[in-house]
Design a protein around this motif. Structure first.
Motif, PDB file in Angstrom:
ATOM      1  N   SER A 237     -25.099  11.070  16.529  1.00 51.36           N
ATOM      2  CA  SER A 237     -25.284   9.810  17.253  1.00 51.36           C
ATOM      3  C   SER A 237     -25.489  10.011  18.746  1.00 51.36           C
ATOM      4  CB  SER A 237     -24.071   8.903  17.036  1.00 51.36           C
ATOM      5  OG  SER A 237     -22.892   9.525  17.532  1.00 51.36           O
ATOM      6  N   GLY A 238     -25.332  11.266  19.227  1.00 55.14           N
ATOM      7  CA  GLY A 238     -25.415  11.538  20.644  1.00 55.14           C
ATOM      8  C   GLY A 238     -24.065  11.532  21.334  1.00 55.14           C
ATOM      9  N   GLN A 239     -23.019  11.091  20.635  1.00 49.37           N
ATOM     10  CA  GLN A 239     -21.677  11.105  21.199  1.00 49.37           C
ATOM     11  C   GLN A 239     -21.099  12.524  21.178  1.00 49.37           C
ATOM     12  OE1 GLN A 239     -20.147   8.276  18.322  1.00 49.37           O
ATOM     13  NE2 GLN A 239     -20.011   6.672  19.900  1.00 49.37           N
TER      14      GLN A 239
ATOM     15  N   ILE B 123     -13.730  10.277  21.548  1.00 54.12           N
ATOM     16  CA  ILE B 123     -15.188  10.202  21.476  1.00 54.12           C
ATOM     17  C   ILE B 123     -15.727   9.814  22.846  1.00 54.12           C
ATOM     18  CG2 ILE B 123     -17.182   9.099  20.406  1.00 54.12           C
ATOM     19  CD1 ILE B 123     -15.649  10.900  18.524  1.00 54.12           C
ATOM     20  N   VAL B 124     -16.598  10.662  23.401  1.00 53.95           N
ATOM     21  CA  VAL B 124     -17.277  10.380  24.659  1.00 53.95           C
ATOM     22  C   VAL B 124     -18.596   9.684  24.328  1.00 53.95           C
ATOM     23  CG1 VAL B 124     -18.276  11.367  26.751  1.00 53.95           C
ATOM     24  CG2 VAL B 124     -16.219  12.377  25.739  1.00 53.95           C
ATOM     25  N   PRO B 125     -18.932   8.570  25.003  1.00 49.86           N
ATOM     26  CA  PRO B 125     -20.149   7.822  24.659  1.00 49.86           C
ATOM     27  C   PRO B 125     -21.418   8.655  24.839  1.00 49.86           C
ATOM     28  CG  PRO B 125     -19.190   7.011  26.704  1.00 49.86           C
ATOM     29  CD  PRO B 125     -18.185   7.929  26.098  1.00 49.86           C
ATOM     30  N   ALA B 126     -22.468   8.247  24.122  1.00 50.14           N
ATOM     31  CA  ALA B 126     -23.720   9.002  24.111  1.00 50.14           C
ATOM     32  C   ALA B 126     -24.404   9.020  25.469  1.00 50.14           C
ATOM     33  CB  ALA B 126     -24.666   8.430  23.051  1.00 50.14           C
ATOM     34  N   GLN B 127     -24.223   7.977  26.273  1.00 46.63           N
ATOM     35  CA  GLN B 127     -24.940   7.925  27.547  1.00 46.63           C
ATOM     36  C   GLN B 127     -24.333   8.815  28.613  1.00 46.63           C
ATOM     37  OE1 GLN B 127     -23.387   5.418  26.092  1.00 46.63           O
ATOM     38  NE2 GLN B 127     -22.306   4.072  27.530  1.00 46.63           N
ATOM     39  N   ALA B 128     -23.172   9.419  28.340  1.00 45.28           N
ATOM     40  CA  ALA B 128     -22.548  10.313  29.310  1.00 45.28           C
ATOM     41  C   ALA B 128     -23.358  11.598  29.422  1.00 45.28           C
ATOM     42  CB  ALA B 128     -21.108  10.629  28.894  1.00 45.28           C
TER      43      ALA B 128
END
Length: 573
Positions: free
Chosen positions: A46-48, A103-108
């Motif tokens: 998911s990019g996370q 979980i670190v968000p994908a936009q980071a």
């Protein structure tokens, strides 16, 4: 009696066999810290980014010791509910046992510097631990990044050659923006005003662009590595006043007031070193290039913000310096070609050269006014600009008497300059609408409405209270990073936020103006909160409290584009 003594000897001998006096106290065996807390991270489809700790039985991690340096607050992972651990020294503390997954968000993006600390139930506490996790957004999520964030990610994971080529191209594009155009008259005055030949003009322009790029790169790297507010430093009144005075000094010789010369001993040596050269010297070109770099420093753009964000995240000053230097070269390249190649189509030297020198004298005076715009009262600046136009009109009228079209232009310039002076006398500030103070209070009322719509915030605690209140009410939030010395901020205040259609579109949005005028720890903390390199920067916070990072606006924007950005942000939720 003998029987009693024998009984005691037998008793002590049995005790000594059961637990010898010379055997040390049995201590528990503690695991090494990396065995007690096994940390791992992985990129999800998911990019996370998944952060995981496997915590051995009998050990625990403190919730309050978890750190996420390198991420803005809105991108910190959500912490799960913790257990309560009671300690006789620290009281009750939330801790995690067994395992912990975040979980670190994908936009980071960029480098995440993790920190944690744990203890053992048996009484041992380990020193704080750290680990660096590379966050590189997956391709599907790249469209959700802001342009400065995407550039920072590209620099982190792209090759050096690709980065240099990309920023060279970005610099070429930036050369045609209002931030870069003031460099053109300086460079043109250097080359054309001195009557340089084509070869000499190329050498002068090259040195000018090279020194400007070096200063530009050096200032950017220093600001990023030291965490200083570069824009605030470059807008100090003493520095701007010095630059303006230098531009005035450079203008006076163009009008024949005096001949600007070096001391005799230094001039003789330079003449010997540059024998048979014509059209100015390279030392002057280097000086003007450095001045241009200082003038360019306060201009905040998305490419510059991306480069600074990369340097701040990675600490790679060498690559950051190369990138900013290449960006500066790209910005100077079109100007260099325009001045040097355009020089070929000019007529041969003659009387017209003196008129050109006078024209560039006015150009240098205009640069002095441009430099002082951030520190002068708007009405005073408008009056000085009007006086400059009147003087330019008079010089054009008297010099070009045989050319009626240019005299007509001079007449219009003089008329407009007179209107600016009259408007300044009434407290006007807009050079395009100099008589606005005489037209009624509509303009002032619009600016007052803009000021009233925004709540000024000057410290992190006040900001957090406003954000909490907006989150509780499910409100959108617009953060406007503002400074008194930021010319673009004032332009946007009058041309964007004073418009009734903009204020109507922002109805229901909590408008917060973050004042970072002073270079203080609180203003630096406000900039650090969302990793903002400087004003003007506009940040959208959703009703749930998270920034819409992809919609961040860095640099000056006009009203139509602002309204489009807000419409797209709101429609995407």
């Amino acid at each position: 009696m003998r029987v009693f003594l024998i009984s005691l000897l037998v008793l002590f001998s049995n005790l000594s066999l059961a637990q010898p006096f010379n055997k040390p106290f049995a201590q528990p065996d503690f695991l090494a810290v990396d065995k007690a807390f096994v940390f791992s991270s992985e990129r999800l489809d998911s990019g996370q980014t998944r952060l995981h700790w496997q915590i051995t039985d009998g050990y625990y991690l403190y919730q309050k010791r978890l750190k996420f340096d390198g991420l803005p607050a809105e991108q910190h992972p959500t912490l799960p509910t913790a257990q309560t651990h009671t300690d006789e020294f620290f009281g009750e503390s939330p801790v995690y046992r067994g395992e912990l997954e975040l979980i670190v968000p994908a936009q980071a993006s960029g480098q995440l510097r993790m920190g944690w600390q744990g203890c053992a139930d048996a009484g041992l506490c380990y020193p704080p631990q750290t680990a660096t996790v590379a966050l590189s957004p997956a391709d599907p999520a790249r469209s959700e990044q802001a342009s400065d964030q995407a550039l920072a990610g590209d620099l982190q994971h792209g090759t050096l050659l690709w980065s240099l080529l990309a920023f060279l191209g970005l610099g070429v594009l930036l050369a045609f923006t209002p931030c870069s155009l003031p460099m053109l008259p300086i460079l043109a005055g250097l080359v054309l005003g001195n009557g340089a030949s084509a070869r000499r003009g190329w050498a002068l322009a090259s040195v000018y662009v090279l020194s400007m790029a070096l200063v530009y790169a050096g200032l950017g790297v220093i600001a990023a590595l030291l965490g200083a507010n570069l824009q605030a430093w470059l807008q100090q009144p003493w520095l701007l006043g010095s630059l303006a005075a230098l531009f005035v000094l450079l203008a006076l010789p163009m009008f024949g007031a005096f001949e600007l010369q070096l001391p005799n001993w230094l001039r003789d040596r330079l003449e010997q070193a540059g024998h048979n050269t014509r059209g100015g010297n390279l030392y002057g070109a280097a000086l003007l290039g450095a001045l241009s770099g200082l003038l360019m420093g306060p201009c905040m753009t998305a490419p510059l913000a991306g480069a600074l964000l990369y340097i701040a995240q990675s600490g790679n000053a060498v690559q950051g310096a190369l990138v900013l230097f290449t960006l500066g070269l790209g910005m100077g390249l079109p100007l260099l070609l325009l001045v040097t190649l355009g020089n070929r189509y000019l007529p041969r030297p003659g009387a017209w050269m003196e008129r050109i020198k006078g024209f560039f004298g006015f150009v240098f005076l205009a640069m002095a006014l441009y430099t002082l715009r951030a520190v002068l009262d708007p009405a005073v600046w408008l009056g000085l600009a009007g006086a400059w136009l009147i003087a330019l009109a008079w010089a054009t009228w008297t010099t070009l008497q045989a050319r009626r079209p240019l005299q007509a232009l001079a007449l219009l310039l003089g008329l407009w300059g007179s209107l600016m002076v009259v408007g300044a006398a009434a407290g006007g500030s807009d050079p395009w609408r100099p008589l606005e103070p005489y037209a009624g209070a509509s303009g002032g009322e619009a600016r007052a409405a803009s000021a009233d719509a925004f709540t000024t915030v000057s410290d992190p605690a006040s900001l957090q209270r406003e954000l909490d209140a907006a989150n509780a009410q499910g409100q959108w939030v617009l953060l406007d990073y503002y400074a008194d010395w930021c010319v673009s901020c004032k332009v946007m205040e009058k041309q964007v936020f004073a418009r009734s259609d903009v204020l109507t579109a922002l109805n229901g949005v909590r408008l917060l103006r973050l004042d970072v005028t002073a270079d203080t720890p609180t203003s630096r903390e406000l900039l650090k909160r969302y990793a903002v390199p400087g004003p003007p920067s506009l940040i959208w916070i959703g009703p749930e409290g998270n920034e819409r990072r992809a919609r961040r606006i860095t640099g000056e924007i006009d009203a139509p584009n602002f309204l489009q950005q807000w419409s797209e942000t709101r429609s995407q939720g």
